[in-house]
Write a protein that holds these residues in place. Structure first.
Motif, PDB file in Angstrom:
ATOM      1  N   GLU A  21      31.703   4.237  16.028  1.00  0.00           N
ATOM      2  CA  GLU A  21      31.721   2.802  16.310  1.00  0.00           C
ATOM      3  C   GLU A  21      30.399   2.139  15.933  1.00  0.00           C
ATOM      4  N   VAL A  22      29.277   2.723  16.360  1.00  0.00           N
ATOM      5  CA  VAL A  22      27.969   2.120  16.057  1.00  0.00           C
ATOM      6  C   VAL A  22      27.639   2.204  14.568  1.00  0.00           C
ATOM      7  N   PRO A  23      27.782   3.384  13.912  1.00  0.00           N
ATOM      8  CA  PRO A  23      27.525   3.416  12.460  1.00  0.00           C
ATOM      9  C   PRO A  23      28.393   2.437  11.671  1.00  0.00           C
ATOM     10  N   LEU A  24      29.653   2.287  12.060  1.00  0.00           N
ATOM     11  CA  LEU A  24      30.522   1.356  11.336  1.00  0.00           C
ATOM     12  C   LEU A  24      30.142  -0.091  11.616  1.00  0.00           C
ATOM     13  N   PHE A  25      29.655  -0.363  12.819  1.00  0.00           N
ATOM     14  CA  PHE A  25      29.179  -1.712  13.105  1.00  0.00           C
ATOM     15  C   PHE A  25      27.981  -2.046  12.224  1.00  0.00           C
ATOM     16  N   LEU A  26      27.063  -1.094  12.085  1.00  0.00           N
ATOM     17  CA  LEU A  26      25.905  -1.298  11.209  1.00  0.00           C
ATOM     18  C   LEU A  26      26.346  -1.442   9.757  1.00  0.00           C
ATOM     19  N   ALA A  27      27.345  -0.649   9.355  1.00  0.00           N
ATOM     20  CA  ALA A  27      27.868  -0.783   7.994  1.00  0.00           C
ATOM     21  C   ALA A  27      28.490  -2.158   7.785  1.00  0.00           C
ATOM     22  N   GLY A  28      29.137  -2.692   8.831  1.00  0.00           N
ATOM     23  CA  GLY A  28      29.690  -4.033   8.734  1.00  0.00           C
ATOM     24  C   GLY A  28      28.611  -5.082   8.527  1.00  0.00           C
ATOM     25  N   LEU A  29      27.462  -4.898   9.193  1.00  0.00           N
ATOM     26  CA  LEU A  29      26.345  -5.822   8.985  1.00  0.00           C
ATOM     27  C   LEU A  29      25.809  -5.717   7.562  1.00  0.00           C
ATOM     28  N   VAL A  30      25.765  -4.493   7.022  1.00  0.00           N
ATOM     29  CA  VAL A  30      25.315  -4.310   5.642  1.00  0.00           C
ATOM     30  C   VAL A  30      26.286  -4.990   4.681  1.00  0.00           C
ATOM     31  N   PHE A  31      27.589  -4.825   4.936  1.00  0.00           N
ATOM     32  CA  PHE A  31      28.591  -5.484   4.102  1.00  0.00           C
ATOM     33  C   PHE A  31      28.404  -7.000   4.136  1.00  0.00           C
ATOM     34  N   LEU A  32      28.205  -7.544   5.322  1.00  0.00           N
ATOM     35  CA  LEU A  32      28.045  -8.991   5.464  1.00  0.00           C
ATOM     36  C   LEU A  32      26.778  -9.472   4.759  1.00  0.00           C
ATOM     37  N   THR A  33      25.723  -8.669   4.819  1.00  0.00           N
ATOM     38  CA  THR A  33      24.480  -9.020   4.127  1.00  0.00           C
ATOM     39  C   THR A  33      24.684  -9.049   2.624  1.00  0.00           C
ATOM     40  N   GLY A  34      25.358  -8.018   2.109  1.00  0.00           N
ATOM     41  CA  GLY A  34      25.625  -7.983   0.671  1.00  0.00           C
ATOM     42  C   GLY A  34      26.489  -9.140   0.221  1.00  0.00           C
ATOM     43  N   TYR A  35      27.496  -9.472   1.012  1.00  0.00           N
ATOM     44  CA  TYR A  35      28.366 -10.603   0.665  1.00  0.00           C
ATOM     45  C   TYR A  35      27.582 -11.917   0.699  1.00  0.00           C
ATOM     46  N   ALA A  36      26.698 -12.057   1.689  1.00  0.00           N
ATOM     47  CA  ALA A  36      25.882 -13.269   1.789  1.00  0.00           C
ATOM     48  C   ALA A  36      24.989 -13.437   0.568  1.00  0.00           C
ATOM     49  N   VAL A  37      24.390 -12.341   0.116  1.00  0.00           N
ATOM     50  CA  VAL A  37      23.534 -12.411  -1.075  1.00  0.00           C
ATOM     51  C   VAL A  37      24.355 -12.815  -2.285  1.00  0.00           C
ATOM     52  N   ARG A  38      25.557 -12.252  -2.416  1.00  0.00           N
ATOM     53  CA  ARG A  38      26.415 -12.598  -3.548  1.00  0.00           C
ATOM     54  C   ARG A  38      26.798 -14.079  -3.548  1.00  0.00           C
ATOM     55  N   VAL A  39      27.030 -14.627  -2.361  1.00  0.00           N
ATOM     56  CA  VAL A  39      27.489 -16.014  -2.265  1.00  0.00           C
ATOM     57  C   VAL A  39      26.339 -17.005  -2.405  1.00  0.00           C
ATOM     58  N   LEU A  40      25.195 -16.695  -1.807  1.00  0.00           N
ATOM     59  CA  LEU A  40      24.127 -17.686  -1.680  1.00  0.00           C
ATOM     60  C   LEU A  40      23.083 -17.642  -2.794  1.00  0.00           C
ATOM     61  N   THR A  41      23.048 -16.579  -3.573  1.00  0.00           N
ATOM     62  CA  THR A  41      22.061 -16.516  -4.650  1.00  0.00           C
ATOM     63  C   THR A  41      22.709 -16.860  -5.984  1.00  0.00           C
ATOM     64  N   PRO A  42      21.973 -17.421  -6.909  1.00  0.00           N
ATOM     65  CA  PRO A  42      22.526 -17.726  -8.243  1.00  0.00           C
ATOM     66  C   PRO A  42      23.005 -16.455  -8.948  1.00  0.00           C
ATOM     67  N   HIS A  43      23.991 -16.594  -9.804  1.00  0.00           N
ATOM     68  CA  HIS A  43      24.551 -15.430 -10.505  1.00  0.00           C
ATOM     69  C   HIS A  43      23.527 -14.758 -11.408  1.00  0.00           C
ATOM     70  N   GLU A  44      22.536 -15.523 -11.877  1.00  0.00           N
ATOM     71  CA  GLU A  44      21.545 -14.930 -12.770  1.00  0.00           C
ATOM     72  C   GLU A  44      20.390 -14.271 -12.014  1.00  0.00           C
ATOM     73  N   ALA A  45      20.455 -14.265 -10.678  1.00  0.00           N
ATOM     74  CA  ALA A  45      19.387 -13.665  -9.872  1.00  0.00           C
ATOM     75  C   ALA A  45      19.551 -12.150  -9.860  1.00  0.00           C
ATOM     76  N   GLU A  46      18.914 -11.512 -10.794  1.00  0.00           N
ATOM     77  CA  GLU A  46      18.968 -10.054 -10.892  1.00  0.00           C
ATOM     78  C   GLU A  46      17.623  -9.473 -10.452  1.00  0.00           C
ATOM     79  N   PRO A  47      17.606  -8.259  -9.867  1.00  0.00           N
ATOM     80  CA  PRO A  47      18.752  -7.348  -9.674  1.00  0.00           C
ATOM     81  C   PRO A  47      19.465  -7.539  -8.345  1.00  0.00           C
ATOM     82  N   TRP A  48      19.181  -8.646  -7.623  1.00  0.00           N
ATOM     83  CA  TRP A  48      19.704  -8.798  -6.272  1.00  0.00           C
ATOM     84  C   TRP A  48      21.230  -8.833  -6.238  1.00  0.00           C
ATOM     85  N   ASN A  49      21.839  -9.478  -7.194  1.00  0.00           N
ATOM     86  CA  ASN A  49      23.295  -9.542  -7.201  1.00  0.00           C
ATOM     87  C   ASN A  49      23.928  -8.169  -7.425  1.00  0.00           C
ATOM     88  N   ASP A  50      23.313  -7.387  -8.314  1.00  0.00           N
ATOM     89  CA  ASP A  50      23.834  -6.035  -8.549  1.00  0.00           C
ATOM     90  C   ASP A  50      23.671  -5.166  -7.301  1.00  0.00           C
TER      91      ASP A  50
END
Length: 225
Positions: A21-50
């Motif tokens: 439960e706890v590891p998956l909760f932390l993984a969920g936060l990582v997923f949300l962080t990655g999705y936030a970076v994809r949405v909020l940063t410009p597409h040409e912002a490398e390597p953050w988007n990758d």
């Protein structure tokens, strides 16, 4: 070879859920962080988007492996997706992972003989955390879907956060509303979640108060006629 019987499927599944439960909760936060970076940063912002894309897909793969393990340990086979619909839903839509708090709420509701404040306070804390995470996830999704749509009123991420707060609290000012089909689908889901979370908080607090008052009445000596 030991003659001890192997644990039944529900017991094995419960142990797995407790350990992950706890590891998956932390993984969920990582997923949300990655999705936030994809949405909020410009597409040409490398390597953050990758990097963000790698985080999103790797954590989703972790969710898929967990789902497969739950399916195997449950012993239910093809019935698992129907009986564990919440697990299936959050696998298909990982932004809804905070809704797993529902399981905690149901577990507390089954312990009606123990009116301990810490159990109900935990549910209320989980409900608040769930509301915050769902609001953030919905803000990202609606901003992604809306900010370039014709006639959109949600043009910045700040607009999306304001809309999510108004929707979750059932205030609904109407100054910022989705105009796309999928944006409105997200809005409908967030409305339902907001009502459910408010019900979880008020229901838990009311249940605790009723049980405390009932026990106080039982301890009170009977009045003499």
């Amino acid at each position: 070879m030991s003659d001890r019987p192997s644990p039944d499927p529900p017991a094995r599944l419960t142990r797995w859920e407790q350990r992950t439960e706890v590891p998956l909760f932390l993984a969920g936060l990582v997923f949300l962080t990655g999705y936030a970076v994809r949405v909020l940063t410009p597409h040409e912002a490398e390597p953050w988007n990758d990097i963000a894309l790698t985080l999103v897909w790797s954590t989703w793969l972790l969710f898929l492996l967990d789902y497969a393990a739950r399916l195997r340990l449950s012993g239910l086979g093809a019935r698992f997706p129907r009986t564990h619909w919440l697990d299936t839903l959050v696998l298909l839509l990982p932004l809804l992972r905070p809704l797993r708090m529902v399981k905690v709420y149901l577990a507390v509701q089954r312990r009606r003989d123990r009116p301990r404040l810490d159990l109900y306070a935990r549910v209320m804390a989980y409900a608040g955390m769930t509301a915050a995470l769902l609001g953030f996830a919905a803000s990202l999704a609606v901003y992604h879907l809306e900010h370039r749509a014709p006639g959109a009123s949600i043009l910045t991420f700040g607009d999306a956060v304001w809309w999510a707060c108004a929707t979750l609290t059932t205030v609904g000012y109407g100054d910022a509303t989705p105009v796309t089909f999928w944006g409105r689908v997200v809005a409908a889901g967030l409305m339902a979640c907001g009502l459910a979370l408010l019900g979880a908080v008020t229901g838990s607090f009311s249940s605790w108060l009723i049980q405390v008052f009932t026990r106080e009445d039982e301890k009170r000596p009977p009045e003499r006629g």
